[in-house]
Design an enzyme around this catalytic site. Structure first.
Site, PDB file in Angstrom:
ATOM      1  N   GLU A 121       0.830  -1.218   0.000  1.00 29.71           N
ATOM      2  CA  GLU A 121       0.000   0.000   0.000  1.00 29.71           C
ATOM      3  C   GLU A 121       0.859   1.260   0.000  1.00 29.71           C
ATOM      4  OE1 GLU A 121      -1.563   1.791   3.499  1.00 29.71           O
ATOM      5  OE2 GLU A 121      -1.261  -0.036   4.681  1.00 29.71           O
ATOM      6  N   LYS A 124      -3.887  -2.201  15.313  1.00 29.58           N
ATOM      7  CA  LYS A 124      -3.194  -1.368  16.297  1.00 29.58           C
ATOM      8  C   LYS A 124      -3.975  -1.213  17.584  1.00 29.58           C
ATOM      9  CE  LYS A 124      -2.314   1.880  13.317  1.00 29.58           C
ATOM     10  NZ  LYS A 124      -2.377   1.132  12.108  1.00 29.58           N
TER      11      LYS A 124
HETATM   12  N1  PSU Z   1      -1.793   1.135   9.880  1.00 30.32           N
HETATM   13  C1  PSU Z   1      -0.542   1.652   9.955  1.00 30.32           C
HETATM   14  N2  PSU Z   1      -0.214   2.705   9.208  1.00 30.32           N
HETATM   15  C2  PSU Z   1      -1.104   3.230   8.327  1.00 30.32           C
HETATM   16  C3  PSU Z   1      -2.402   2.662   8.230  1.00 30.32           C
HETATM   17  C4  PSU Z   1      -2.712   1.618   9.022  1.00 30.32           C
HETATM   18  O1  PSU Z   1       0.264   1.181  10.718  1.00 30.32           O
HETATM   19  O2  PSU Z   1      -0.747   4.190   7.641  1.00 30.32           O
HETATM   20  C5  PSU Z   1      -3.359   3.165   7.186  1.00 30.32           C
HETATM   21  C6  PSU Z   1      -3.705   1.997   6.242  1.00 30.32           C
HETATM   22  O3  PSU Z   1      -3.621   2.462   4.909  1.00 30.32           O
HETATM   23  C7  PSU Z   1      -5.131   1.658   6.600  1.00 30.32           C
HETATM   24  C8  PSU Z   1      -5.655   3.006   6.990  1.00 30.32           C
HETATM   25  O4  PSU Z   1      -5.832   1.076   5.537  1.00 30.32           O
HETATM   26  O5  PSU Z   1      -4.591   3.588   7.735  1.00 30.32           O
HETATM   27  C9  PSU Z   1      -6.922   2.920   7.793  1.00 30.32           C
HETATM   28  O6  PSU Z   1      -7.465   4.197   7.889  1.00 30.32           O
HETATM   29  P1  PSU Z   1      -8.945   4.397   8.485  1.00 30.32           P
HETATM   30  O7  PSU Z   1      -8.823   3.956   9.915  1.00 30.32           O
HETATM   31  O8  PSU Z   1      -9.203   5.873   8.323  1.00 30.32           O
HETATM   32  O9  PSU Z   1      -9.855   3.533   7.666  1.00 30.32           O
END
Ligand code: PSU
Ligand code: MN
Length: 309
Positions: free
Chosen positions: A25, A159
């Site tokens: 990603e 996380k």
């Molecule tokens: N986990 C990480 N770093 C990140 C993300 C997740 O350790 O940058 C990013 C990923 O791209 C994940 C997104 O899909 O955050 C999720 O965002 P949201 O909670 O807004 O859906």
């Protein structure tokens, strides 16, 4: 009409020769880590995939096309962009028609990978159910995507900034297999332990690949979430990280941070509060996931090759 995909020369060759490919990603680059560690990590992750026997395909939207495989120059440019859109399923088409640069989250990367015929994807952590979701309704679109799109996603669990029990409940409701690797407990990103039992456990890449293929044979939509614990040498134990997470969450609440800004805000605060230790751990766990994803992709490729004999 076909999807607007642009393959790098490496990826075009990998596809032609049916080599195993691992999608990566780009939101982790634009919104997950600071420059220059973001670009350095992206390069190391690609090398880790190659060393483990697969071809890396970092995915991003640029100039109205979904780029599958980025050049060193493109990676560097993306790593320094300040105004990249954070793309999920909802914003991909709008970003493409606007011509803007967009970084793909787990959900958007899964969509792009599937369009490109890539079955395995490595990242750090997935989005999930945020704490307080019962009032904010903040549940990442990553979870629905895992239910819909047949890509196996290797992450280090979710996380600790999230509500992990609720995240597991939603994944169960959506029919997403959550597979802990080599342990019974769900790993929690920076820590190997979460205090929660994972619904499934597998100990080898071959077993994970076989389950991926079996889901296809059953006609089940959706992917698998592979929860790969951070290497012990790099982990931040739960007792250490949890109080810091609580502090960052309190700051987000008092600062009125919401929606797409929540995850990047918390990661940035944790970086400062742990004096960079959260970033070091994040880098190590992504590398570890890249290596496992490459082995899973290789196992899927060799099973498919045997099927066609
Ligand atoms: N986990 C990480 N770093 C990140 C993300 C997740 O350790 O940058 C990013 C990923 O791209 C994940 C997104 O899909 O955050 C999720 O965002 P949201 O909670 O807004 O859906
Ligand atoms: Mn969200």
């Amino acid at each position: 009409m076909t999807a607007p995909l642009t393959f790098s020369p490496d990826l075009a060759e990998a596809r032609a020769s049916r080599a195993p490919i691992v999608a990566l990603e780009s939101t982790i680059i634009t919104h997950g880590m600071p420059f220059p560690q973001n670009v350095e990590t992206a390069i190391k992750v690609e090398a880790a995939v190659r060393d483990a026997g697969a071809v890396p395909a970092t995915i991003a939207v640029m100039g109205g096309r979904i780029h599958v495989g980025l050049s060193a120059e493109e990676l560097d440019r993306l790593g320094q962009t300040k105004d990249a859109m954070k793309l999920s399923r909802a914003d991909m088409a709008a970003c493409l028609v606007s011509g803007r640069t967009g970084a793909t989250t787990v959900a958007a990367t899964m969509i792009a990978a599937h369009l490109a015929g890539i079955e395995v994807f490595a990242t750090g952590g997935i989005g999930g159910v945020h704490r307080g979701a019962e009032t904010s309704f903040d549940i990442s679109a990553d979870l629905q995507e895992l239910a819909a799109t047949p890509v196996t996603v290797v992450a280090a669990g979710a996380k600790a900034i999230l509500d992990l029990p609720k995240t597991l409940e939603v994944l169960e409701t959506l029919g997403v297999p959550v597979i802990a690797v080599g342990q019974d407990e769900l790993p929690a990103f920076w820590s190997r332990a979460s205090g929660l039992k994972a619904p499934l456990r597998m100990d080898t890449a071959a077993e994970i690949a076989a389950a991926h293929i079996m889901r296809g044979r059953l006609g089940l939509p959706g992917g698998q979430l592979v929860a790969n614990p951070i290497p012990a040498a790099a982990e931040i134990p739960r007792e250490v990280i949890m109080p810091v997470v609580e502090q960052a969450l309190a700051e987000a609440a008092s600062g009125g941070i919401s929606a797409k800004a929540v995850t990047p805000f918390l990661l940035d605060r944790l970086f400062t509060l742990t004096k960079g230790q959260s970033l070091t751990a994040n880098i190590e766990l992504v590398l570890n996931n890249a290596r496992l994803a490459a082995r899973i992709a290789a196992a899927i490729t060799s099973s498919r090759a045997q099927e066609s004999h």
